[in-house]
Design an enzyme around this catalytic site. Structure first.
Site, PDB file in Angstrom:
ATOM      1  N   ASN A  43       8.837 -15.846  18.747  1.00  0.00           N
ATOM      2  CA  ASN A  43       9.815 -15.039  18.392  1.00  0.00           C
ATOM      3  C   ASN A  43      11.013 -15.299  19.110  1.00  0.00           C
ATOM      4  O   ASN A  43      11.188 -15.821  20.315  1.00  0.00           O
ATOM      5  CB  ASN A  43       9.270 -13.612  18.059  1.00  0.00           C
ATOM      6  N   CYS A  84       2.203 -17.426  11.483  1.00  0.00           N
ATOM      7  CA  CYS A  84       3.492 -17.587  10.619  1.00  0.00           C
ATOM      8  C   CYS A  84       3.496 -18.541   9.365  1.00  0.00           C
ATOM      9  O   CYS A  84       3.086 -19.781   9.452  1.00  0.00           O
ATOM     10  CB  CYS A  84       4.308 -18.244  11.692  1.00  0.00           C
ATOM     11  N   ASN A  93       5.673 -18.912   6.917  1.00  0.00           N
ATOM     12  CA  ASN A  93       6.486 -19.830   6.456  1.00  0.00           C
ATOM     13  C   ASN A  93       6.729 -21.181   7.476  1.00  0.00           C
ATOM     14  O   ASN A  93       6.791 -22.156   6.710  1.00  0.00           O
ATOM     15  CB  ASN A  93       7.947 -19.238   6.365  1.00  0.00           C
ATOM     16  N   ASN A 129      -1.639 -11.715  12.168  1.00  0.00           N
ATOM     17  CA  ASN A 129      -0.920 -10.813  13.030  1.00  0.00           C
ATOM     18  C   ASN A 129      -0.391  -9.508  12.014  1.00  0.00           C
ATOM     19  O   ASN A 129      -0.689  -9.434  11.003  1.00  0.00           O
ATOM     20  CB  ASN A 129       0.670 -11.496  12.980  1.00  0.00           C
ATOM     21  N   HIS A 143       0.834  -6.097  10.264  1.00  0.00           N
ATOM     22  CA  HIS A 143       1.830  -5.531   9.383  1.00  0.00           C
ATOM     23  C   HIS A 143       1.494  -4.146   8.928  1.00  0.00           C
ATOM     24  O   HIS A 143       0.341  -3.948   8.675  1.00  0.00           O
ATOM     25  CB  HIS A 143       1.762  -6.635   7.975  1.00  0.00           C
ATOM     26  N   ASN A 167       5.078  -5.855  12.415  1.00  0.00           N
ATOM     27  CA  ASN A 167       5.779  -6.545  11.492  1.00  0.00           C
ATOM     28  C   ASN A 167       6.002  -5.454  10.399  1.00  0.00           C
ATOM     29  O   ASN A 167       4.935  -4.926   9.994  1.00  0.00           O
ATOM     30  CB  ASN A 167       5.434  -7.789  11.076  1.00  0.00           C
ATOM     31  N   GLU A 170      10.857  -8.025  11.221  1.00  0.00           N
ATOM     32  CA  GLU A 170       9.618  -8.641  11.968  1.00  0.00           C
ATOM     33  C   GLU A 170       9.735  -8.236  13.518  1.00  0.00           C
ATOM     34  O   GLU A 170      10.747  -8.130  14.200  1.00  0.00           O
ATOM     35  CB  GLU A 170       9.920 -10.183  11.873  1.00  0.00           C
ATOM     36  N   ARG A 171       8.614  -8.169  13.869  1.00  0.00           N
ATOM     37  CA  ARG A 171       8.160  -7.809  15.389  1.00  0.00           C
ATOM     38  C   ARG A 171       8.826  -9.004  16.006  1.00  0.00           C
ATOM     39  O   ARG A 171       8.666 -10.295  15.878  1.00  0.00           O
ATOM     40  CB  ARG A 171       6.612  -7.753  15.730  1.00  0.00           C
ATOM     41  N   CYS A 219       9.152 -13.719   5.149  1.00  0.00           N
ATOM     42  CA  CYS A 219       8.152 -13.659   6.103  1.00  0.00           C
ATOM     43  C   CYS A 219       6.809 -14.100   5.189  1.00  0.00           C
ATOM     44  O   CYS A 219       6.416 -13.354   4.453  1.00  0.00           O
ATOM     45  CB  CYS A 219       7.933 -12.324   6.580  1.00  0.00           C
ATOM     46  N   GLY A 220       6.192 -15.049   5.674  1.00  0.00           N
ATOM     47  CA  GLY A 220       5.061 -15.506   4.866  1.00  0.00           C
ATOM     48  C   GLY A 220       3.647 -14.526   4.754  1.00  0.00           C
ATOM     49  O   GLY A 220       3.099 -14.088   3.802  1.00  0.00           O
ATOM     50  N   THR A 221       3.595 -14.278   6.104  1.00  0.00           N
ATOM     51  CA  THR A 221       2.203 -13.427   6.379  1.00  0.00           C
ATOM     52  C   THR A 221       2.590 -12.232   5.980  1.00  0.00           C
ATOM     53  O   THR A 221       1.606 -11.262   5.241  1.00  0.00           O
ATOM     54  CB  THR A 221       1.892 -13.388   7.942  1.00  0.00           C
ATOM     55  N   GLY A 222       3.869 -11.620   5.929  1.00  0.00           N
ATOM     56  CA  GLY A 222       4.222 -10.293   5.443  1.00  0.00           C
ATOM     57  C   GLY A 222       4.215 -10.205   3.817  1.00  0.00           C
ATOM     58  O   GLY A 222       3.746  -9.221   3.374  1.00  0.00           O
TER      59      GLY A 222
HETATM   60  N1  LIG Z   1       7.736 -15.037   9.778  1.00  0.00           N
HETATM   61  C1  LIG Z   1       6.448 -15.223   9.802  1.00  0.00           C
HETATM   62  C2  LIG Z   1       5.860 -13.985  10.682  1.00  0.00           C
HETATM   63  C3  LIG Z   1       6.089 -13.952  11.982  1.00  0.00           C
HETATM   64  C4  LIG Z   1       5.318 -12.857  12.621  1.00  0.00           C
HETATM   65  C5  LIG Z   1       5.913 -12.660  14.061  1.00  0.00           C
HETATM   66  N2  LIG Z   1       7.345 -11.810  13.768  1.00  0.00           N
HETATM   67  C6  LIG Z   1       4.900 -11.769  14.727  1.00  0.00           C
HETATM   68  O1  LIG Z   1       3.868 -11.438  14.329  1.00  0.00           O
HETATM   69  O2  LIG Z   1       5.216 -11.410  15.999  1.00  0.00           O
HETATM   70  C7  LIG Z   1       5.933 -15.426   8.901  1.00  0.00           C
HETATM   71  O3  LIG Z   1       6.450 -16.321   7.683  1.00  0.00           O
HETATM   72  O4  LIG Z   1       4.553 -15.274   8.641  1.00  0.00           O
END
Ligand SMILES: N[C@H](CCC[C@H](N)C(=O)O)C(=O)O
Length: 279
Positions: free
Chosen positions: A64, A73, A75, A162, A164, A195, A213-214, A222-225
């Site tokens: 980050n 991550c 994206n 990660n 959320h 996040n 995002e964290r 944020c893809g995982t988000g």
């Molecule tokens: N942007 C990312 C997630 C980053 C996560 C990061 N901020 C963390 O978990 O520390 C995505 O597209 O999934």
């Protein structure tokens, strides 16, 4: 030392990619802070190292803006797949990438010899509080009332490798994320920080999302988000399992499908420019 880099973005979630098949990076945390700076550096939401792997076609590490390492991550992994195919490192239309959250399988959609879209098997959503982690008890945190700062919220917590925290609210465009985001990110409820996604339900199976995002602050996507938010929306009855859920983010749209076996994410990826920088 002159360092080659490639700037790529997935829905405007932009990272600086470094090919570690060629270069060795000793202090990625400090490099992430330096290169991510949008005034004194290249500018981005962080950096991504693309490395050899003994168990997959490649390995990915993501850092980050504040130098902290993210375990997954969404994206970025689509951009990593594009990088591997377009630079002819891995000439396959289905490939695997090792992450700190396990090995992910990706299917590439190629147009004119370059990757335009990627479908990712993001793996199972984790709901157990101790696995998020979040310091609340129960089998899962779904619409749990909590106080963050001085306000009351109902939160749903999901890990995609990660952590959320998903909050369903109306009029998310009006939210003051620079004020709210850090209160969630640094809340004592989240021992590894968090996040946070703020989600407006547009209609059944259609969500609108903003994210703090964290370690990086508000990003365009944020893809995982988006995966965590789609899972949370199913758990809260706003969306259905086993159908495509559209998640509209500031930087574009992702399609998420939550099944019993895994969470599927499909979206775009693009190269912005490449260059070299003295570090
Ligand atoms: N942007 C990312 C997630 C980053 C996560 C990061 N901020 C963390 O978990 O520390 C995505 O597209 O999934």
């Amino acid at each position: 030392m002159e360092l080659k880099f490639t700037k790529m973005q997935g829905l405007g979630n932009d990272y600086i990619y470094i090919n570690c098949f060629e270069a060795e990076i000793n202090s990625p945390e400090a490099l992430a802070i330096k290169l991510s700076d949008r005034h004194f550096g290249i500018g981005g939401d962080g950096i991504v190292l693309i490395l050899p792997s003994n168990v997959a076609d490649a390995k990915m590490r993501m850092f980050n803006i504040d130098g902290s390492e993210g375990k997954m991550c969404g994206n970025a992994i689509r951009c990593v797949a594009k990088y591997l195919y377009d630079y002819n490192i891995v000439a396959k239309e289905e490939l695997t990438v090792e992450t700190l959250s396990g090995i992910k399988t990706l299917s590439l959609y190629i147009e004119n010899g370059a990757v335009e879209n990627v479908m990712v098997d993001m793996g199972k959503a984790e709901l157990l509080p101790e696995k998020i982690p979040v310091l609340l008890s129960g089998e899962g945190i779904i619409a749990e009332p909590v106080t963050i700062g001085t306000e009351n919220y109902e939160i749903t917590c999901v890990s995609m490798g990660n952590p959320h925290c998903v909050v369903f609210k109306d009029h998310i465009d009006d939210l003051d994320l620079p004020k709210l985001g850090p209160l969630f990110e640094n809340s004592p409820l989240f021992p590894d920080r968090i996040n946070t996604e703020f989600i407006e339900v547009v209609e059944r199976n259609v969500l609108k999302m903003r994210v703090w995002e964290r370690g990086s602050g508000e990003t365009l996507a944020c893809g995982t988000g988006a995966c965590a938010s789609a899972v949370a929306a199913v758990l809260n009855g706003y969306c259905e399992k086993n159908v495509d859920i559209q998640v509209h983010l500031l930087g574009g749209m992702l399609t998420i499908r939550y099944t019993d076996d895994t969470v599927w994410m499909t979206g775009g990826c693009a190269k912005v420019f490449e260059g070299t920088i003295n570090i």
